[in-house]
Design a protein around this motif. Structure first.
Motif, PDB file in Angstrom:
ATOM      1  N   TRP A   1       0.831  -1.200   0.000  1.00 19.97           N
ATOM      2  CA  TRP A   1       0.000   0.000   0.000  1.00 19.97           C
ATOM      3  C   TRP A   1       0.871   1.256   0.000  1.00 19.97           C
ATOM      4  O   TRP A   1       0.564   2.237  -0.685  1.00 19.97           O
ATOM      5  CB  TRP A   1      -0.943  -0.024   1.199  1.00 19.97           C
ATOM      6  CG  TRP A   1      -1.969  -1.119   1.085  1.00 19.97           C
ATOM      7  CD1 TRP A   1      -1.818  -2.420   1.463  1.00 19.97           C
ATOM      8  CD2 TRP A   1      -3.281  -1.006   0.527  1.00 19.97           C
ATOM      9  NE1 TRP A   1      -2.961  -3.134   1.175  1.00 19.97           N
ATOM     10  CE2 TRP A   1      -3.875  -2.282   0.603  1.00 19.97           C
ATOM     11  CE3 TRP A   1      -4.011   0.045  -0.022  1.00 19.97           C
ATOM     12  CZ2 TRP A   1      -5.170  -2.537   0.154  1.00 19.97           C
ATOM     13  CZ3 TRP A   1      -5.304  -0.198  -0.474  1.00 19.97           C
ATOM     14  CH2 TRP A   1      -5.869  -1.472  -0.391  1.00 19.97           C
ATOM     15  N   GLN A   2       1.962   1.220   0.753  1.00 20.09           N
ATOM     16  CA  GLN A   2       2.863   2.380   0.758  1.00 20.09           C
ATOM     17  C   GLN A   2       3.544   2.547  -0.600  1.00 20.09           C
ATOM     18  O   GLN A   2       3.722   3.676  -1.079  1.00 20.09           O
ATOM     19  CB  GLN A   2       3.895   2.225   1.875  1.00 20.09           C
ATOM     20  CG  GLN A   2       3.276   2.323   3.263  1.00 20.09           C
ATOM     21  CD  GLN A   2       4.272   2.078   4.372  1.00 20.09           C
ATOM     22  OE1 GLN A   2       5.225   1.304   4.221  1.00 20.09           O
ATOM     23  NE2 GLN A   2       4.058   2.727   5.504  1.00 20.09           N
ATOM     24  N   ARG A   3       3.902   1.440  -1.229  1.00 22.29           N
ATOM     25  CA  ARG A   3       4.519   1.516  -2.554  1.00 22.29           C
ATOM     26  C   ARG A   3       3.521   2.042  -3.584  1.00 22.29           C
ATOM     27  O   ARG A   3       3.905   2.801  -4.486  1.00 22.29           O
ATOM     28  CB  ARG A   3       5.046   0.137  -2.965  1.00 22.29           C
ATOM     29  CG  ARG A   3       5.802   0.132  -4.290  1.00 22.29           C
ATOM     30  CD  ARG A   3       7.006   1.022  -4.257  1.00 22.29           C
ATOM     31  NE  ARG A   3       7.774   0.966  -5.502  1.00 22.29           N
ATOM     32  CZ  ARG A   3       8.572   1.939  -5.922  1.00 22.29           C
ATOM     33  NH1 ARG A   3       8.731   3.053  -5.200  1.00 22.29           N
ATOM     34  NH2 ARG A   3       9.230   1.820  -7.058  1.00 22.29           N
ATOM     35  N   ALA A   4       2.261   1.666  -3.447  1.00 23.99           N
ATOM     36  CA  ALA A   4       1.233   2.182  -4.364  1.00 23.99           C
ATOM     37  C   ALA A   4       1.171   3.701  -4.303  1.00 23.99           C
ATOM     38  O   ALA A   4       1.034   4.377  -5.330  1.00 23.99           O
ATOM     39  CB  ALA A   4      -0.122   1.573  -4.033  1.00 23.99           C
ATOM     40  N   GLU A   5       1.280   4.245  -3.105  1.00 26.83           N
ATOM     41  CA  GLU A   5       1.286   5.704  -2.968  1.00 26.83           C
ATOM     42  C   GLU A   5       2.551   6.302  -3.584  1.00 26.83           C
ATOM     43  O   GLU A   5       2.486   7.314  -4.291  1.00 26.83           O
ATOM     44  CB  GLU A   5       1.171   6.100  -1.499  1.00 26.83           C
ATOM     45  CG  GLU A   5       1.136   7.600  -1.272  1.00 26.83           C
ATOM     46  CD  GLU A   5       0.673   7.950   0.136  1.00 26.83           C
ATOM     47  OE1 GLU A   5      -0.530   8.204   0.310  1.00 26.83           O
ATOM     48  OE2 GLU A   5       1.530   7.966   1.052  1.00 26.83           O
ATOM     49  N   GLU A   6       3.691   5.674  -3.337  1.00 25.50           N
ATOM     50  CA  GLU A   6       4.955   6.163  -3.896  1.00 25.50           C
ATOM     51  C   GLU A   6       4.932   6.176  -5.423  1.00 25.50           C
ATOM     52  O   GLU A   6       5.499   7.071  -6.056  1.00 25.50           O
ATOM     53  CB  GLU A   6       6.119   5.291  -3.411  1.00 25.50           C
ATOM     54  CG  GLU A   6       6.430   5.403  -1.936  1.00 25.50           C
ATOM     55  CD  GLU A   6       7.431   4.352  -1.477  1.00 25.50           C
ATOM     56  OE1 GLU A   6       7.844   3.523  -2.323  1.00 25.50           O
ATOM     57  OE2 GLU A   6       7.803   4.363  -0.288  1.00 25.50           O
ATOM     58  N   LEU A   7       4.267   5.185  -6.013  1.00 28.02           N
ATOM     59  CA  LEU A   7       4.223   5.081  -7.463  1.00 28.02           C
ATOM     60  C   LEU A   7       3.262   6.084  -8.096  1.00 28.02           C
ATOM     61  O   LEU A   7       3.250   6.240  -9.320  1.00 28.02           O
ATOM     62  CB  LEU A   7       3.829   3.655  -7.877  1.00 28.02           C
ATOM     63  CG  LEU A   7       4.882   2.576  -7.617  1.00 28.02           C
ATOM     64  CD1 LEU A   7       4.289   1.190  -7.813  1.00 28.02           C
ATOM     65  CD2 LEU A   7       6.094   2.773  -8.526  1.00 28.02           C
ATOM     66  N   GLY A   8       2.458   6.734  -7.283  1.00 28.42           N
ATOM     67  CA  GLY A   8       1.586   7.776  -7.801  1.00 28.42           C
ATOM     68  C   GLY A   8       0.224   7.317  -8.262  1.00 28.42           C
ATOM     69  O   GLY A   8      -0.467   8.063  -8.977  1.00 28.42           O
ATOM     70  N   PHE A   9      -0.204   6.121  -7.872  1.00 24.04           N
ATOM     71  CA  PHE A   9      -1.550   5.674  -8.240  1.00 24.04           C
ATOM     72  C   PHE A   9      -2.594   6.638  -7.662  1.00 24.04           C
ATOM     73  O   PHE A   9      -2.438   7.163  -6.555  1.00 24.04           O
ATOM     74  CB  PHE A   9      -1.812   4.271  -7.708  1.00 24.04           C
ATOM     75  CG  PHE A   9      -1.188   3.169  -8.524  1.00 24.04           C
ATOM     76  CD1 PHE A   9      -1.686   2.862  -9.774  1.00 24.04           C
ATOM     77  CD2 PHE A   9      -0.112   2.448  -8.037  1.00 24.04           C
ATOM     78  CE1 PHE A   9      -1.116   1.845 -10.544  1.00 24.04           C
ATOM     79  CE2 PHE A   9       0.462   1.429  -8.779  1.00 24.04           C
ATOM     80  CZ  PHE A   9      -0.048   1.129 -10.037  1.00 24.04           C
ATOM     81  N   HIS A  10      -3.659   6.846  -8.413  1.00 22.18           N
ATOM     82  CA  HIS A  10      -4.758   7.675  -7.921  1.00 22.18           C
ATOM     83  C   HIS A  10      -5.414   7.031  -6.710  1.00 22.18           C
ATOM     84  O   HIS A  10      -5.686   7.698  -5.710  1.00 22.18           O
ATOM     85  CB  HIS A  10      -5.789   7.873  -9.037  1.00 22.18           C
ATOM     86  CG  HIS A  10      -7.094   8.428  -8.565  1.00 22.18           C
ATOM     87  ND1 HIS A  10      -7.229   9.713  -8.073  1.00 22.18           N
ATOM     88  CD2 HIS A  10      -8.333   7.858  -8.474  1.00 22.18           C
ATOM     89  CE1 HIS A  10      -8.492   9.919  -7.719  1.00 22.18           C
ATOM     90  NE2 HIS A  10      -9.170   8.816  -7.943  1.00 22.18           N
ATOM     91  N   ALA A  11      -5.691   5.733  -6.797  1.00 17.74           N
ATOM     92  CA  ALA A  11      -6.361   5.007  -5.711  1.00 17.74           C
ATOM     93  C   ALA A  11      -5.828   3.590  -5.648  1.00 17.74           C
ATOM     94  O   ALA A  11      -5.295   3.061  -6.633  1.00 17.74           O
ATOM     95  CB  ALA A  11      -7.876   4.986  -5.925  1.00 17.74           C
ATOM     96  N   ALA A  12      -5.976   2.976  -4.484  1.00 14.71           N
ATOM     97  CA  ALA A  12      -5.726   1.550  -4.322  1.00 14.71           C
ATOM     98  C   ALA A  12      -6.959   0.945  -3.679  1.00 14.71           C
ATOM     99  O   ALA A  12      -7.422   1.420  -2.635  1.00 14.71           O
ATOM    100  CB  ALA A  12      -4.482   1.294  -3.480  1.00 14.71           C
ATOM    101  N   TYR A  13      -7.479  -0.077  -4.324  1.00 17.64           N
ATOM    102  CA  TYR A  13      -8.694  -0.743  -3.866  1.00 17.64           C
ATOM    103  C   TYR A  13      -8.361  -2.157  -3.402  1.00 17.64           C
ATOM    104  O   TYR A  13      -7.274  -2.683  -3.646  1.00 17.64           O
ATOM    105  CB  TYR A  13      -9.698  -0.844  -5.016  1.00 17.64           C
ATOM    106  CG  TYR A  13     -10.095   0.467  -5.656  1.00 17.64           C
ATOM    107  CD1 TYR A  13     -11.110   1.249  -5.130  1.00 17.64           C
ATOM    108  CD2 TYR A  13      -9.458   0.912  -6.823  1.00 17.64           C
ATOM    109  CE1 TYR A  13     -11.497   2.441  -5.732  1.00 17.64           C
ATOM    110  CE2 TYR A  13      -9.836   2.103  -7.436  1.00 17.64           C
ATOM    111  CZ  TYR A  13     -10.851   2.863  -6.882  1.00 17.64           C
ATOM    112  OH  TYR A  13     -11.223   4.038  -7.487  1.00 17.64           O
ATOM    113  N   THR A  14      -9.338  -2.784  -2.756  1.00 15.52           N
ATOM    114  CA  THR A  14      -9.226  -4.205  -2.474  1.00 15.52           C
ATOM    115  C   THR A  14     -10.592  -4.842  -2.613  1.00 15.52           C
ATOM    116  O   THR A  14     -11.620  -4.167  -2.578  1.00 15.52           O
ATOM    117  CB  THR A  14      -8.619  -4.467  -1.085  1.00 15.52           C
ATOM    118  OG1 THR A  14      -8.143  -5.820  -1.017  1.00 15.52           O
ATOM    119  CG2 THR A  14      -9.620  -4.222   0.036  1.00 15.52           C
TER     120      THR A  14
END
Length: 300
Positions: A23-36
């Protein structure tokens, strides 16, 4: 509207053994959102680790600062609007107003009968969904709600102070049929699709694009009937279930081609699965991260 890129992180990792890091890497990569996914178990993962969606999203909210968070999707299969509303208001507060609720009618199989009920027919699922969404809307926008329905009842259900996001957190309604599309038009801030499931096994990418074009047109008609501009709704494509399967993640160029074709249909957000080795969502992690950082820029 410019195209956004998001990811979906399946809850298969222990939080302290790789879960938090994703989840932290998803933010670092610049994704708009992360879902599950909001399931109790799911498909080929049902005999392995699988954690709860809302606790996972709560942990992700405390581990990130900017990333939007959400479910793709929550359904009535094992949720009740009263308890779900309380948990969502809490999650919206903890995240500082970064939550989107992906919500759909659910399907058969996997965890659909985990509470002991008989499998619902498509009509029964649609009936429940048609009552679930309006009640949840009320619960998230009103301080006290009493309502007796055919399937769901609320008796002086209190939800003070309500959502951080006003008037409530956004709904992303998954729907392809007429009743679901009417709910999306009436209550949705976004609409979600995975494509036409009948094309998954034997269809072609070209047939899938035409099927999606038809779904977007039907959404437009549903919005017009509700007196709403379809442009007000974000249009989200959850990838991995069209005939393309994992091909868009094979290279940055493959992703750019895929995303461009679907942006032309009016989609405003593409969601790609975080790679999971030895699964239907296996992909090269390095390519996935290049897509996250370069894909939309190359799309122009």
């Amino acid at each position: 509207m410019s195209l956004r890129l998001s990811t979906v992180i399946l809850p298969v990792d222990r939080w302290h053994e790789g879960g938090r890091a994703k989840w932290q890497r998803a933010e670092e990569l610049g994704f708009h959102a992360a879902y599950t996914y909001d399931h109790l178990s799911w498909r080929t993962f049902r005999d392995g680790p699988w954690f709860g969606a809302l606790p996972t999203l709560t942990a992700a909210a405390t581990a990130t600062d900017r990333l939007r968070l959400g479910t793709l999707v929550t359904s009535p299969n094992f949720r009740h609007p009263v308890t779900l509303a309380k948990e969502l208001i809490s999650l919206d507060d903890i995240s500082g107003g970064r939550v989107t609720l992906g919500i759909g009618a659910g399907g058969n199989g996997f965890d659909a009968t985990a509470l002991g009920q008989e499998a619902w027919t498509p009509k029964e699922r649609a009936d429940r969904f048609g009552e679930f969404v309006p009640l949840l809307d009320r619960l998230l926008t009103e301080g006290a709600v009493s309502q007796k329905g055919d399937f769901y009842t609320a008796e002086e259900a209190r939800n003070i102070p309500g959502c951080v996001q006003r008037p409530r957190l956004p709904f992303a309604v998954a729907a392809t049929g007429p009743r679901g599309l009417r709910l999306a038009a009436r209550y949705g801030q976004a609409w979600v699709t995975t494509g036409d499931p009948k094309l998954y096994e034997t269809g072609t990418p070209e047939q899938s694009v035409e099927a999606l074009r038809g779904q977007v047109e039907k959404l437009g008609k549903a919005c017009a009937e509700s007196g709403r501009d379809v442009a007000e709704l974000d249009k989200i494509l959850l990838t991995g279930f069209t005939p393309d399967r994992g091909r868009p993640l094979e290279s940055v160029n493959a992703f750019v081609d895929f995303a461009g074709r679907h942006q032309e249909l009016g989609f405003t957000e593409i969601v790609i699965h975080w790679p999971i080795p030895d699964s239907d969502f296996a992909a090269d992690q390095a390519v996935f991260e290049r897509i996250a950082t370069e894909g939309l820029r190359q799309l122009g």
